[in-house]
Design a protein around this motif. Structure first.
Motif, PDB file in Angstrom:
ATOM      1  N   THR A 172      -5.665  -3.602  25.204  1.00  0.00           N
ATOM      2  CA  THR A 172      -5.159  -2.456  24.838  1.00  0.00           C
ATOM      3  C   THR A 172      -6.073  -1.290  24.750  1.00  0.00           C
ATOM      4  OG1 THR A 172      -5.739  -2.587  22.484  1.00  0.00           O
ATOM      5  CG2 THR A 172      -3.765  -3.594  23.292  1.00  0.00           C
ATOM      6  N   ASP A 173      -5.899  -0.110  24.394  1.00  0.00           N
ATOM      7  CA  ASP A 173      -6.916   0.722  24.169  1.00  0.00           C
ATOM      8  C   ASP A 173      -7.227   0.991  22.756  1.00  0.00           C
ATOM      9  OD1 ASP A 173      -4.942   2.328  22.791  1.00  0.00           O
ATOM     10  OD2 ASP A 173      -4.461   3.720  24.260  1.00  0.00           O
ATOM     11  N   ASN A 174      -8.226   1.824  22.266  1.00  0.00           N
ATOM     12  CA  ASN A 174      -8.687   1.860  20.777  1.00  0.00           C
ATOM     13  C   ASN A 174      -7.653   2.552  19.822  1.00  0.00           C
ATOM     14  OD1 ASN A 174      -9.235   4.152  21.790  1.00  0.00           O
ATOM     15  ND2 ASN A 174     -11.375   4.348  20.682  1.00  0.00           N
ATOM     16  N   LEU A 175      -6.503   2.963  20.459  1.00  0.00           N
ATOM     17  CA  LEU A 175      -5.843   3.807  19.226  1.00  0.00           C
ATOM     18  C   LEU A 175      -4.945   2.657  18.241  1.00  0.00           C
ATOM     19  CD1 LEU A 175      -4.226   6.275  21.601  1.00  0.00           C
ATOM     20  CD2 LEU A 175      -5.873   6.495  20.032  1.00  0.00           C
ATOM     21  N   PRO A 176      -5.121   2.953  17.184  1.00  0.00           N
ATOM     22  CA  PRO A 176      -4.809   1.826  16.107  1.00  0.00           C
ATOM     23  C   PRO A 176      -3.353   1.843  16.177  1.00  0.00           C
ATOM     24  CG  PRO A 176      -5.338   3.867  15.049  1.00  0.00           C
ATOM     25  CD  PRO A 176      -5.804   4.019  16.370  1.00  0.00           C
ATOM     26  N   ILE A 177      -2.729   0.575  16.018  1.00  0.00           N
ATOM     27  CA  ILE A 177      -1.252   0.480  15.882  1.00  0.00           C
ATOM     28  C   ILE A 177      -0.915  -0.426  14.379  1.00  0.00           C
ATOM     29  CG2 ILE A 177      -1.370  -1.603  17.371  1.00  0.00           C
ATOM     30  CD1 ILE A 177       1.517  -1.009  18.086  1.00  0.00           C
ATOM     31  N   ARG A 178      -0.115   0.131  13.698  1.00  0.00           N
ATOM     32  CA  ARG A 178       0.209  -0.644  12.431  1.00  0.00           C
ATOM     33  C   ARG A 178       1.527  -0.510  12.232  1.00  0.00           C
ATOM     34  NH1 ARG A 178      -4.637   2.408  10.943  1.00  0.00           N
ATOM     35  NH2 ARG A 178      -6.444   0.967  10.370  1.00  0.00           N
ATOM     36  N   THR A 179       2.351  -1.733  12.664  1.00  0.00           N
ATOM     37  CA  THR A 179       3.906  -1.735  12.383  1.00  0.00           C
ATOM     38  C   THR A 179       3.815  -3.281  11.906  1.00  0.00           C
ATOM     39  OG1 THR A 179       4.247  -2.723  14.631  1.00  0.00           O
ATOM     40  CG2 THR A 179       3.952  -0.564  14.668  1.00  0.00           C
ATOM     41  N   SER A 180       5.283  -3.320  11.357  1.00  0.00           N
ATOM     42  CA  SER A 180       5.604  -4.750  10.617  1.00  0.00           C
ATOM     43  C   SER A 180       5.302  -5.802  11.878  1.00  0.00           C
ATOM     44  CB  SER A 180       6.979  -4.509  10.089  1.00  0.00           C
ATOM     45  OG  SER A 180       7.925  -4.289  11.135  1.00  0.00           O
ATOM     46  N   LYS A 181       5.621  -5.669  13.112  1.00  0.00           N
ATOM     47  CA  LYS A 181       5.563  -6.477  13.942  1.00  0.00           C
ATOM     48  C   LYS A 181       4.018  -6.604  14.700  1.00  0.00           C
ATOM     49  CE  LYS A 181       8.057  -8.081  17.970  1.00  0.00           C
ATOM     50  NZ  LYS A 181       9.134  -7.895  19.129  1.00  0.00           N
ATOM     51  N   ARG A 210     -12.277  -5.426  25.337  1.00  0.00           N
ATOM     52  CA  ARG A 210     -12.764  -5.654  26.593  1.00  0.00           C
ATOM     53  C   ARG A 210     -12.340  -4.238  27.632  1.00  0.00           C
ATOM     54  NH1 ARG A 210     -14.526  -9.098  23.867  1.00  0.00           N
ATOM     55  NH2 ARG A 210     -15.063 -11.202  24.488  1.00  0.00           N
ATOM     56  N   PRO A 211     -12.730  -3.138  27.047  1.00  0.00           N
ATOM     57  CA  PRO A 211     -12.289  -2.015  28.024  1.00  0.00           C
ATOM     58  C   PRO A 211     -12.989  -1.937  29.228  1.00  0.00           C
ATOM     59  CG  PRO A 211     -13.791  -1.204  26.473  1.00  0.00           C
ATOM     60  CD  PRO A 211     -13.698  -2.759  26.010  1.00  0.00           C
ATOM     61  N   ARG A 212     -12.273  -1.288  30.338  1.00  0.00           N
ATOM     62  CA  ARG A 212     -12.767  -1.278  31.591  1.00  0.00           C
ATOM     63  C   ARG A 212     -13.758   0.165  31.590  1.00  0.00           C
ATOM     64  NH1 ARG A 212      -8.077  -1.742  36.020  1.00  0.00           N
ATOM     65  NH2 ARG A 212      -7.993  -3.915  36.405  1.00  0.00           N
ATOM     66  N   ARG A 213     -13.087   1.004  30.829  1.00  0.00           N
ATOM     67  CA  ARG A 213     -13.654   2.476  30.583  1.00  0.00           C
ATOM     68  C   ARG A 213     -13.767   2.854  29.266  1.00  0.00           C
ATOM     69  NH1 ARG A 213     -10.693   5.589  35.703  1.00  0.00           N
ATOM     70  NH2 ARG A 213     -11.211   4.255  37.104  1.00  0.00           N
ATOM     71  N   PRO A 214     -14.676   3.976  28.852  1.00  0.00           N
ATOM     72  CA  PRO A 214     -14.826   4.245  27.515  1.00  0.00           C
ATOM     73  C   PRO A 214     -13.650   4.932  27.268  1.00  0.00           C
ATOM     74  CG  PRO A 214     -16.770   5.083  28.707  1.00  0.00           C
ATOM     75  CD  PRO A 214     -15.755   4.372  29.818  1.00  0.00           C
ATOM     76  N   ASN A 215     -13.179   4.606  25.943  1.00  0.00           N
ATOM     77  CA  ASN A 215     -11.988   4.972  25.402  1.00  0.00           C
ATOM     78  C   ASN A 215     -11.955   6.512  24.826  1.00  0.00           C
ATOM     79  OD1 ASN A 215      -9.569   2.898  25.215  1.00  0.00           O
ATOM     80  ND2 ASN A 215     -11.358   1.993  24.281  1.00  0.00           N
ATOM     81  N   ASP A 216     -12.529   7.352  26.067  1.00  0.00           N
ATOM     82  CA  ASP A 216     -12.815   8.813  25.534  1.00  0.00           C
ATOM     83  C   ASP A 216     -12.036   9.695  26.011  1.00  0.00           C
ATOM     84  OD1 ASP A 216     -13.611   8.562  28.100  1.00  0.00           O
ATOM     85  OD2 ASP A 216     -15.699   8.847  27.587  1.00  0.00           O
ATOM     86  N   SER A 217     -10.862   9.501  26.813  1.00  0.00           N
ATOM     87  CA  SER A 217      -9.838  10.379  27.549  1.00  0.00           C
ATOM     88  C   SER A 217      -8.517   9.553  27.727  1.00  0.00           C
ATOM     89  CB  SER A 217     -10.244  10.943  28.674  1.00  0.00           C
ATOM     90  OG  SER A 217     -10.386   9.812  29.510  1.00  0.00           O
TER      91      SER A 217
END
Length: 257
Positions: A165-174, A213-220
């Motif tokens: 995934t990217d670094n954007l947080p996800i917070r759901t019940s699932k 394990r990102p391929r690129r920096p999560n800056d865009s």
């Protein structure tokens, strides 16, 4: 008057020559058998037969030059070299077949195929397989996984499915975090490969790396899209050796004894 010549005596020891030849052949036979016992025969023939079948059954290990029968370190090295060469041919064939499918179906840029040290890596951007924040394959993506699975079914190698995934947080019940989302996506692909591509479950594994394990920096947005992916990795044999092996006998729960 000439002296009458005495008849030559028959040699009754000629059988010793035949006996000596037989003993020599038996000695050679046991030396060869001892030499073969030092080779991992199961590993040798399993890989050789599987790769030969994959390449059409027309090429054998012996046609490519097998290991020396002379005891020593060279025989093991030559055997490993032969198997590595055959495995490399198999990896290149898998890459070529999947790349042809990608090109023919307009998936270039969304699906990439490469050969790395660990094996063949088929990388899918998440938009190809999953809607944003979802771990269930959509109808069109199921067909893609099935077509790729049909190609992967030919190889005897272990296959690892990795979710990212990217670094954007996800917070759901699932999905309380990106860990759960990435793992759920890789598990969905594994289940599809088992059910519709008939790949044995003991050759498959699923793992989730989340955002780590990102391929690129999560800056865009562009880079984050590259990082949201599912990778199917066909592992080389040398990396399979560190994988835990299946246990044939059932595991007894010690607490119930």
């Amino acid at each position: 008057m000439k002296k009458r010549e005495e008849p030559q005596k028959e040699n009754h020891e000629r059988w010793l020559i035949t006996y000596a030849d037989l003993i020599t052949l038996l000695l050679i036979f046991f030396v060869v058998m001892y030499t073969l016992s030092k080779i991992d025969a199961n590993k040798y023939y399993a890989i050789a037969s599987s790769l030969a079948k994959t390449m059409g059954g027309s090429q054998s290990i012996m046609e490519s030059g097998g290991p020396s029968m002379v005891p020593g370190a060279s025989e093991s090295k030559e055997l490993d070299t032969v198997m590595e060469n055959l495995e490399q041919q198999n990896m290149e064939k898998i890459k070529r077949q999947i790349q042809e499918y990608v090109d023919q179906n307009g998936l270039s840029g969304k699906v990439t195929v490469s050969i790395e040290e660990r094996g063949v890596v088929v990388s899918f951007q998440d938009v190809v397989l999953f809607p944003l924040g979802v771990a269930e394959l959509n109808p069109s993506s199921r067909d893609i996984v099935d077509k790729v699975g049909a190609i992967l079914r030919q190889t005897p190698n272990y296959i690892r499915v990795e979710g990212h995934t990217d670094n954007l947080p996800i917070r759901t019940s699932k999905f309380p975090s990106n860990w759960e989302l990435s793992l759920a996506r890789s598990a969905s692909v594994v289940h599809r490969l088992i059910e519709f591509s008939d790949i044995p479950p003991d050759r498959l594994s699923a793992t989730g790396y989340g955002e780590y394990r990102p391929r690129r920096p999560n800056d865009s947005d562009t880079n984050r899209q590259q990082n949201r992916r599912v990778d199917i990795v066909v592992l080389r044999t040398k990396f399979q050796e560190v994988e835990p092996e299946a246990v044939d006998k059932p595991i007894v729960n010690q607490a119930t004894q």
